[in-house]
Design an enzyme around this catalytic site. Structure first.
Site, PDB file in Angstrom:
ATOM      1  CG  ASP A   1       4.699   3.206   7.627  1.00  8.29           C
ATOM      2  OD1 ASP A   1       3.817   3.482   6.784  1.00  8.29           O
ATOM      3  OD2 ASP A   1       4.480   2.484   8.614  1.00  8.29           O
ATOM      4  CG  HIS A   2       4.063   0.084   4.415  1.00  6.67           C
ATOM      5  ND1 HIS A   2       3.958  -1.251   4.717  1.00  6.67           N
ATOM      6  CD2 HIS A   2       3.606   0.755   5.506  1.00  6.67           C
ATOM      7  CE1 HIS A   2       3.456  -1.386   5.943  1.00  6.67           C
ATOM      8  NE2 HIS A   2       3.238  -0.182   6.437  1.00  6.67           N
TER       9      HIS A   2
ATOM     10  CG  HIS B   1       3.896  -1.766  11.703  1.00  8.15           C
ATOM     11  ND1 HIS B   1       4.656  -0.633  11.858  1.00  8.15           N
ATOM     12  CD2 HIS B   1       3.171  -1.579  10.576  1.00  8.15           C
ATOM     13  CE1 HIS B   1       4.401   0.219  10.877  1.00  8.15           C
ATOM     14  NE2 HIS B   1       3.504  -0.340  10.080  1.00  8.15           N
TER      15      HIS B   1
ATOM     16  CG  HIS C   1      -4.138   0.007   6.883  1.00  7.89           C
ATOM     17  ND1 HIS C   1      -4.225   0.483   8.172  1.00  7.89           N
ATOM     18  CD2 HIS C   1      -2.922   0.388   6.421  1.00  7.89           C
ATOM     19  CE1 HIS C   1      -3.112   1.129   8.474  1.00  7.89           C
ATOM     20  NE2 HIS C   1      -2.306   1.094   7.418  1.00  7.89           N
TER      21      HIS C   1
ATOM     22  CG  HIS D   1      -0.394   0.028   2.530  1.00  9.99           C
ATOM     23  ND1 HIS D   1       0.365  -0.999   3.052  1.00  9.99           N
ATOM     24  CD2 HIS D   1      -0.441   0.975   3.515  1.00  9.99           C
ATOM     25  CE1 HIS D   1       0.745  -0.689   4.288  1.00  9.99           C
ATOM     26  NE2 HIS D   1       0.272   0.510   4.583  1.00  9.99           N
TER      27      HIS D   1
ATOM     28  CG  ASP E   1       0.534  -1.484   7.951  1.00 11.60           C
ATOM     29  OD1 ASP E   1       1.456  -2.280   8.210  1.00 11.60           O
ATOM     30  OD2 ASP E   1       0.689  -0.247   7.974  1.00 11.60           O
TER      31      ASP E   1
ATOM     32  CG  HIS F   1      -0.050   4.282   4.804  1.00 12.96           C
ATOM     33  ND1 HIS F   1      -0.691   3.575   5.785  1.00 12.96           N
ATOM     34  CD2 HIS F   1      -0.970   5.157   4.307  1.00 12.96           C
ATOM     35  CE1 HIS F   1      -1.955   3.981   5.875  1.00 12.96           C
ATOM     36  NE2 HIS F   1      -2.140   4.941   4.992  1.00 12.96           N
TER      37      HIS F   1
END
Length: 242
Positions: free
Chosen positions: A59-60, A170, A113, A55, A132, A57
């Site tokens: 942090d990905h 995570h 998400h 996805h 996530d 985001h």
């Protein structure tokens, strides 16, 4: 055989580096940042051929550009989030297949998400990279989707073979487990698992990957019996302070 390497990043992210020993091909899943990924690959003599994003985001996807520049790899990303992943070279959706050597990964659409979230399931290797969507004893927050979608995701993932290794992004297991004990106080398997999680975290050890079988037994979101129950548990978890 596929070797999967865990790379800690940021405060609690895990980036996954997966290497097929037969072909020598290597992919990285959801690189939050580039430097630790490039270092891990170099230390093993591996060349990164592709990035698989679940996805959009940051942090990905934060490491996409630098890894691509350093290696010339192909960035594979969800088609529904193309506008938010400008580094993408190939866009994939439900039913598409991506390859790691001779291992086929089926693309599963698991929105909630984020609106276009996907997972990558390699059935012959008993591996699923879930980003996530699913966590050890938890599920992702409903930032861009609905409880109905997440309930469907949980049911779909629960139907995978129990031995399937679940690589989430995570280290949330301990906090998720503390809420899970509130949601299911009479779940003996959950209490046993949390004792082990607490022991591992006290030693600084990682608690993922998990397995589908373990989540079926101890994850209150995968175990939810209805959309309403999942929504209630998700709201409770969002306000829970462990």
């Amino acid at each position: 055989m596929i070797e999967v390497v865990r790379i800690p990043a940021l405060s609690d992210n895990y980036i996954w580096l997966a290497h097929d020993e037969t072909s020598g091909e290597t992919i990285v899943v959801d690189p939050a940042e580039a430097a630790p990924v490039l270092a891990a690959a170099q230390a093993r003599g591996w060349t990164i051929d592709a990035i698989w994003n679940t996805h959009w985001h940051p942090d990905h996807t934060g490491g996409n550009a630098a890894i691509k520049e350093a290696t010339g790899c192909t960035v594979i990303a969800p088609a529904a989030e193309a506008a938010r992943i400008p580094t993408a070279d190939r866009l994939v959706a439900e039913g598409d297949t991506v390859m790691l050597g001779d291992h086929a990964a089926m693309v599963l659409e698991v929105p909630a998400h984020t609106a276009g979230h996907i997972a990558y399931h390699l059935p012959d290797a008993a591996i699923v990279f879930v980003g996530d969507t699913l966590f050890a004893m938890g599920c992702g927050r409903l930032f861009e989707g609905t409880a109905e979608q997440m309930f469907g995701n949980m049911q779909r993932l629960a139907a995978l073979p129990g031995e399937t290794a679940v690589y989430c992004a995570h280290e949330y297991t301990q906090s998720n487990g503390r809420y899970a004990l509130v949601a299911e106080p009479d779940n003996a398997a959950l209490a046993e698992r949390m004792a082990e999680v607490d022991r591992m975290r006290a030693q600084g050890l990682p608690t993922v990957p998990t397995t589908i079988a373990l989540e079926r037994a101890t994850n209150p979101f995968m175990r939810a019996e209805s959309v309403a129950q999942l929504a209630e548990r998700r709201a409770a978890k969002d306000s829970f302070r462990s």
